[in-house]
Design a protein around this motif. Structure first.
Motif, PDB file in Angstrom:
ATOM      1  N   MET A 197      45.285  47.233   0.270  1.00  0.00           N
ATOM      2  CA  MET A 197      45.338  47.354   1.954  1.00  0.00           C
ATOM      3  C   MET A 197      46.119  48.481   2.350  1.00  0.00           C
ATOM      4  N   SER A 198      45.617  49.135   3.342  1.00  0.00           N
ATOM      5  CA  SER A 198      46.536  50.354   3.928  1.00  0.00           C
ATOM      6  C   SER A 198      47.862  50.046   4.450  1.00  0.00           C
ATOM      7  N   LEU A 199      48.583  50.923   4.617  1.00  0.00           N
ATOM      8  CA  LEU A 199      50.030  50.674   5.041  1.00  0.00           C
ATOM      9  C   LEU A 199      49.793  50.228   6.677  1.00  0.00           C
ATOM     10  N   ALA A 200      48.959  50.627   7.249  1.00  0.00           N
ATOM     11  CA  ALA A 200      48.699  50.188   8.598  1.00  0.00           C
ATOM     12  C   ALA A 200      48.201  49.175   8.889  1.00  0.00           C
ATOM     13  N   GLY A 201      47.288  48.779   7.946  1.00  0.00           N
ATOM     14  CA  GLY A 201      46.922  47.227   7.901  1.00  0.00           C
ATOM     15  C   GLY A 201      47.963  46.350   7.481  1.00  0.00           C
ATOM     16  N   GLN A 202      48.864  46.414   6.686  1.00  0.00           N
ATOM     17  CA  GLN A 202      49.817  45.858   6.215  1.00  0.00           C
ATOM     18  C   GLN A 202      50.931  45.428   7.465  1.00  0.00           C
ATOM     19  N   LEU A 203      51.234  46.480   8.288  1.00  0.00           N
ATOM     20  CA  LEU A 203      52.137  46.590   9.337  1.00  0.00           C
ATOM     21  C   LEU A 203      51.194  45.485  10.307  1.00  0.00           C
ATOM     22  N   LEU A 204      50.191  45.561  10.600  1.00  0.00           N
ATOM     23  CA  LEU A 204      49.510  44.783  11.349  1.00  0.00           C
ATOM     24  C   LEU A 204      49.368  43.253  11.231  1.00  0.00           C
ATOM     25  N   ILE A 205      49.110  43.120   9.817  1.00  0.00           N
ATOM     26  CA  ILE A 205      49.226  42.018   9.040  1.00  0.00           C
ATOM     27  C   ILE A 205      50.649  41.417   9.327  1.00  0.00           C
ATOM     28  N   LEU A 206      51.569  41.889   9.118  1.00  0.00           N
ATOM     29  CA  LEU A 206      52.983  41.397   9.329  1.00  0.00           C
ATOM     30  C   LEU A 206      53.193  40.979  10.930  1.00  0.00           C
ATOM     31  N   GLN A 207      52.742  41.853  11.714  1.00  0.00           N
ATOM     32  CA  GLN A 207      52.904  41.487  13.176  1.00  0.00           C
ATOM     33  C   GLN A 207      51.974  40.348  13.492  1.00  0.00           C
ATOM     34  N   LEU A 208      51.078  40.239  13.179  1.00  0.00           N
ATOM     35  CA  LEU A 208      50.160  38.981  13.468  1.00  0.00           C
ATOM     36  C   LEU A 208      50.646  37.705  12.693  1.00  0.00           C
ATOM     37  N   ALA A 209      51.439  38.012  11.612  1.00  0.00           N
ATOM     38  CA  ALA A 209      51.867  36.527  10.937  1.00  0.00           C
ATOM     39  C   ALA A 209      53.081  36.149  11.643  1.00  0.00           C
ATOM     40  N   ILE A 210      54.009  37.323  12.273  1.00  0.00           N
ATOM     41  CA  ILE A 210      55.061  36.902  12.847  1.00  0.00           C
ATOM     42  C   ILE A 210      54.663  36.020  14.211  1.00  0.00           C
ATOM     43  N   VAL A 211      53.903  36.578  15.116  1.00  0.00           N
ATOM     44  CA  VAL A 211      53.154  35.770  16.102  1.00  0.00           C
ATOM     45  C   VAL A 211      52.740  34.438  15.834  1.00  0.00           C
ATOM     46  N   VAL A 212      52.064  34.400  14.730  1.00  0.00           N
ATOM     47  CA  VAL A 212      51.435  33.021  14.477  1.00  0.00           C
ATOM     48  C   VAL A 212      52.520  32.175  13.974  1.00  0.00           C
ATOM     49  N   VAL A 213      53.622  32.575  13.394  1.00  0.00           N
ATOM     50  CA  VAL A 213      54.720  31.813  12.903  1.00  0.00           C
ATOM     51  C   VAL A 213      55.454  31.299  14.050  1.00  0.00           C
ATOM     52  N   VAL A 214      55.686  32.400  15.210  1.00  0.00           N
ATOM     53  CA  VAL A 214      56.208  32.012  16.474  1.00  0.00           C
ATOM     54  C   VAL A 214      55.640  30.935  17.060  1.00  0.00           C
ATOM     55  N   LEU A 215      54.197  31.313  17.394  1.00  0.00           N
ATOM     56  CA  LEU A 215      53.381  30.305  18.109  1.00  0.00           C
ATOM     57  C   LEU A 215      53.370  28.926  17.449  1.00  0.00           C
ATOM     58  N   LEU A 216      53.173  28.892  16.051  1.00  0.00           N
ATOM     59  CA  LEU A 216      53.187  27.419  15.524  1.00  0.00           C
ATOM     60  C   LEU A 216      54.600  26.724  15.866  1.00  0.00           C
ATOM     61  N   ALA A 217      55.465  27.677  15.680  1.00  0.00           N
ATOM     62  CA  ALA A 217      56.802  26.704  15.845  1.00  0.00           C
ATOM     63  C   ALA A 217      56.873  26.454  17.484  1.00  0.00           C
ATOM     64  N   VAL A 218      56.529  27.112  18.315  1.00  0.00           N
ATOM     65  CA  VAL A 218      56.551  26.819  19.747  1.00  0.00           C
ATOM     66  C   VAL A 218      55.570  25.558  19.807  1.00  0.00           C
ATOM     67  N   GLY A 219      54.506  25.579  19.189  1.00  0.00           N
ATOM     68  CA  GLY A 219      53.592  24.383  19.511  1.00  0.00           C
ATOM     69  C   GLY A 219      54.076  23.177  18.927  1.00  0.00           C
ATOM     70  N   ALA A 220      54.743  23.466  17.616  1.00  0.00           N
ATOM     71  CA  ALA A 220      55.287  22.300  17.088  1.00  0.00           C
ATOM     72  C   ALA A 220      56.701  21.477  18.135  1.00  0.00           C
ATOM     73  N   ILE A 221      57.382  22.371  18.364  1.00  0.00           N
ATOM     74  CA  ILE A 221      58.425  22.048  19.251  1.00  0.00           C
ATOM     75  C   ILE A 221      57.809  21.315  20.858  1.00  0.00           C
ATOM     76  N   SER A 222      56.881  21.887  21.290  1.00  0.00           N
ATOM     77  CA  SER A 222      56.303  21.466  22.332  1.00  0.00           C
ATOM     78  C   SER A 222      55.427  20.280  22.138  1.00  0.00           C
ATOM     79  N   LEU A 223      55.001  20.181  21.026  1.00  0.00           N
ATOM     80  CA  LEU A 223      54.123  18.783  20.716  1.00  0.00           C
ATOM     81  C   LEU A 223      55.242  17.706  20.199  1.00  0.00           C
ATOM     82  N   ALA A 224      56.524  17.941  19.837  1.00  0.00           N
ATOM     83  CA  ALA A 224      57.216  16.908  19.645  1.00  0.00           C
ATOM     84  C   ALA A 224      58.063  16.443  20.898  1.00  0.00           C
ATOM     85  N   GLU A 225      58.335  17.466  21.888  1.00  0.00           N
ATOM     86  CA  GLU A 225      58.759  17.124  23.213  1.00  0.00           C
ATOM     87  C   GLU A 225      57.856  16.134  23.999  1.00  0.00           C
TER      88      GLU A 225
END
Length: 517
Positions: free
Chosen positions: A1-29
């Motif tokens: 995978m290209s360097l740009a592709g890896q950077l994009l994957i990391l950004q998307l992964a961080i966003v997904v992790v944050v969204l999952l964490a927010v979703g989990a907290i929201s669901l628990a509340e």
């Protein structure tokens, strides 16, 4: 995978992790809020219904369902709950807004005190409150008359997330900032891992590697630890019959199985492994690389194997001539000795006995085997067998007519190979023998060779033709390509060769079609 592709994957992964964490907290509340608020409400409704005079007076009378049904339905409509149920003192449901559960036991343990929690009612998960119905009139004041249960359906995950969507915008901003920081850190890390080379330099190295791989005469195939192809050159694709776009596919998805799969996907290193694949004799060497998988090189030895087979035929002829010379020398020594001791009459008898023994085979063989090449082969093999104290005999069911020269060559090759293996197996055993049976029909020839040897081990019965064993190798280890070439000749003629154990030893059966059929 290209360097740009890896950077994009990391950004998307961080966003997904944050969204999952927010979703989990929201669901628990959301779940905690729902349990607290709705739990109190259904408990209050259940207490009101349990104290209703109609419920107290009718619950212990015959057929209470008809009297209580309007009250239960009214409670369901006015409060917006999911179910209202009344059960008797034994816990069996007497009346309910869900008519399908009337007469069934109330979920959970029957208790004489109030309780709230989640229950599974008719396949639906509900937050329910149960309150006992107590008698308010004497006699038996305070007596347990039954139970009232009111439940409300638990909201789905999507319904809970919908209530928390207003909080996601702020978290997305934070995630974007973290993504940019992660991209910068990742770029520095990749720079270190690539030894400071720029992407265009890496591309140049990849092009040189491709040119080198596709320029060599041997096949090269690399697998990752999950047995997926990571690298393959044109020679390997041709030898293995792989599709053009096979990189990234697993061996199972490509239909690679049997002996070929064992060699390619094996653990550790392998040297000069022989595989018969699609009519080719392949020699394979496998090298294991830590955490990266394996690399296997392939060489096509089909033509070399053909030359070995022809050389083996000449070597076999030499052995036969040597055996006959040895046999004739022994007979001349006997005759010379008898003459020296003046036993002339015994010389005549000995010569007549030898002639009778020779004529017995010479008379039977032409009548059963009319093809001269195969008959000559069997005649010569009898001398080789006699030297090793093995009796070579011809079955009475043998019947072989004259063959086309090409057919005769392949029949002689298969027969000679099977007879040699049978003699190897039977030699050294008491009263050793090998029996040959040749049968011919309109389109094919069947060759059956039986021996009095030890047979083939059950664990090698299937592998004996695919791993290059001979009958002797079945006892002492792998030796050349042996019977694998015999199978190659049979399959080239739309036939097959099999092995089975008999009470006397082993039986090899080869069948092949004729070219004129």
């Amino acid at each position: 995978m290209s360097l740009a592709g890896q950077l994009l994957i990391l950004q998307l992964a961080i966003v997904v992790v944050v969204l999952l964490a927010v979703g989990a907290i929201s669901l628990a509340e959301s779940a905690a809020t729902f349990d607290r608020v709705e739990g109190r409400r259904v408990s209050a409704l259940a207490e009101q219904l349990a104290a209703h005079p109609l419920v107290r007076t009718q619950i212990d009378r015959p057929a209470p369902a008809e009297v209580l049904a309007p009250l239960l339905q009214s409670t369901l409509t006015q409060s917006g709950v999911s179910s209202v149920t009344v059960a008797g003192p034994a816990g069996r449901i007497l009346s309910s807004t869900n008519a399908t559960i009337v007469g069934t036991p109330l979920p959970g343990i029957v208790q004489t005190r109030s309780w709230s929690g989640y229950v599974l009612l008719d396949g639906e998960n509900e937050l329910a409150a149960r309150v006992p119905v107590l008698s308010a009139t004497p006699p038996g004041h305070g007596r347990h008359l039954g139970t009232v249960m009111i439940g409300i359906a638990a909201p789905t995950v999507w319904q809970r997330l919908a209530g928390a969507s207003s909080y996601l915008a702020g978290y997305l901003s934070v995630a974007s900032a973290l993504g940019l920081l992660g991209s910068w850190l990742l770029a520095r890390r990749i720079k270190r891992q690539t030894l400071g080379m720029e992407p265009r330099e890496i591309a140049g190295l990849a092009e040189h590697r491709e040119a080198m791989l596709h320029g060599i005469a041997e096949g090269v195939l690399a697998l990752d630890p999950q047995q997926r192809i990571t690298l393959v050159n044109d020679v390997a694709r041709t030898l293995l019959g792989l599709p053009e776009r096979c990189v990234g596919a697993s061996l199972a998805a490509l239909g690679v199985e049997g002996r070929l799969h064992d060699v390619l996907a094996g653990a550790g290193e392998a040297r000069d492994e022989i595989v018969i694949h699609h009519g080719r004799v392949l020699v394979m060497n496998r090298m294991s690389i830590d955490r990266l998988g394996t690399v296997t090189t392939l060489r096509d030895r089909t033509e070399l194997a053909q030359l070995e087979r022809e050389l083996g035929a000449f070597r076999s002829s030499t052995e036969l001539l040597r055996a006959q010379a040895h046999e004739f020398a022994n007979q001349l020594h006997v005759i010379s000795g008898l003459i020296q001791v003046n036993r002339h009459e015994e010389v005549v008898g000995y010569v007549r006995a030898l002639r009778k023994h020779r004529d017995s085979l010479d008379r039977r063989l032409p009548g059963l085997v009319r093809d001269s090449a195969v008959a000559a082969l069997l005649t010569a093999k009898s001398s080789l067998a006699a030297e090793r104290r093995v009796q070579l005999r011809l079955s009475e069911r043998t019947a072989l007519e004259r063959l086309d020269p090409l057919d005769a060559a392949d029949v002689a090759t298969v027969t000679g190979n099977l007879v040699d293996n049978a003699i190897d197996a039977a030699a050294g055993r008491p009263e050793a023998w090998v029996e040959v049976e040749l049968r011919q029909d309109a389109s094919s020839v069947e060759i059956v060779v039986r021996d009095s040897g030890p047979g083939v081990a059950p664990g090698l019965a299937r592998e004996v033709f695919t791993r290059g064993y001979t009958t002797k190798a079945a006892r002492e280890g792998e030796r050349g390509i042996g019977l694998a070439l015999t199978q190659l000749v049979c399959r080239r003629r739309a036939g097959e060769v099999t092995v089975a154990n008999t009470p006397d030893g082993a039986m090899f059966t080869a069948r092949m079609s004729l070219s004129y059929a």
